[in-house]
Scaffold this active site. Structure first.
Site, PDB file in Angstrom:
ATOM      1  N   HIS A 134       0.838  -1.218   0.000  1.00 52.18           N
ATOM      2  CA  HIS A 134       0.000   0.000   0.000  1.00 52.18           C
ATOM      3  C   HIS A 134       0.871   1.266   0.000  1.00 52.18           C
ATOM      4  CE1 HIS A 134      -3.097   2.768   1.335  1.00 52.18           C
ATOM      5  NE2 HIS A 134      -3.970   1.835   1.652  1.00 52.18           N
ATOM      6  N   GLU A 145      -1.196   1.347  -5.099  1.00 51.15           N
ATOM      7  CA  GLU A 145      -1.011   0.121  -4.324  1.00 51.15           C
ATOM      8  C   GLU A 145      -0.954  -1.098  -5.237  1.00 51.15           C
ATOM      9  OE1 GLU A 145      -4.378   0.359  -1.593  1.00 51.15           O
ATOM     10  OE2 GLU A 145      -4.219   2.534  -1.715  1.00 51.15           O
TER      11      GLU A 145
END
Ligand code: G6P
Length: 279
Positions: free
Chosen positions: A155, A255
């Protein structure tokens, strides 16, 4: 080494682990500090979360400057690892991996590169391994060790000089918009002017995007290797509590994820990040 509010110095030093590798502690958390001629980086042991990586002396990642660094609270910034589920697909949000301690398993350093491997033991099972390889670029590879299949997201919070001027190149034309819960068409290049949260399917699984950031005169080349999705997120002005309101202008999450194609035992996937400057 100072990154926003996280300053690691002789007062925070707990142990010298090797040449160029130190263990530090700030508030409730412990951090690995790498200061090698090629690489400067900080990894939080909670979450095996890379918080800082400097390429050619310039910080690549964004980290909240009001982060308290307490146990069991997800750190806002760097590269959190969402595992074994994404977002609100379970509780806690983004899985238990980012709020639990990982162990440093091994490290290797030579003149060309620095490699560190960390593992997550949870509920008496070895769940996952992450390997960071720093050279002129960064490779982060995530391995599923547990038996069950898992969702995973690397992420990444990329640091921007100005979101208003930045562009993302080479995204697929369609995405699942998390905010409206429907498929949308997305302009290419993408410029983000308000809250944005969307999931793009990657076919083939290996693809590359570029973030162009004129304000820092920088290009970030982000190669997703064996990922099935890329998620792009910026909260706009409605920033979460652990992030200052204006800070959404200085970050973008892109991400690298395995959401629809679960990661099976023995499988791995990776992201490679390369930073370059232009005049
Ligand atoms: O606040 P967090 O649990 O860290 O989640 C932060 C964000 O993560 C991903 O980007 C999701 O797509 C977003 O919907 C979510 O808001």
């Amino acid at each position: 080494m100072r990154v926003y509010m996280l300053e690691l110095n002789s007062q925070t030093l707990r142990k010298n682990l090797a040449a160029y590798l130190e263990l530090h502690a700030v508030n409730e958390l412990e951090f690995l500090l790498i200061q090698h001629p090629l690489v400067k980086a900080i990894i939080s042991l909670q979450g095996a979360q890379l918080l800082s990586w400097q390429a050619q002396g310039k910080e690549v990642l964004w980290l909240s400057d009001i982060e308290p660094f307490v146990q069991g609270k997800a750190i806002r910034g760097g590269i959190p690892l969402s595992y074994p589920w994404f977002n609100k697909n379970g509780t806690p949000s983004h899985g238990y991996a980012r709020i639990n301690p990982w162990q440093l398993e091994s490290y290797q350093m030579d003149e060309q590169q620095v490699e560190l491997s960390l593992v997550l033991n949870y509920a008496q099972e070895l769940k996952a391994r992450v390997v960071f390889t720093f050279s002129e670029k960064l490779k982060l590879e995530f391995y599923q060790l547990a038996q069950e299949q898992a969702q995973v997201a690397l992420h990444s919070y990329y640091r921007l000089g100005s979101l208003a001027q930045a562009q993302v190149l080479n995204l697929p034309p369609q995405a699942l918009d998390h905010l409206q819960d429907k498929q949308i068409s997305v302009d290419s290049p993408l410029q983000i002017t308000q809250a944005f949260d969307a999931e793009f399917k990657l076919t083939p699984f290996t693809q590359e995007q570029i973030i162009v950031d004129p304000s820092l005169q920088r290009k970030l080349k982000i190669k997703h290797d064996r990922a099935s999705e890329v998620v792009v997120w910026n909260p706009g002005q409605a920033t979460p509590q652990d992030m200052r309101a204006s800070e959404h202008q200085h970050m973008l999450c892109l991400e690298t994820a395995r959401l629809s194609e679960l990661l099976k035992q023995g499988e791995s996937f990776a992201v490679e990040i390369e930073s370059s400057h232009f005049a």
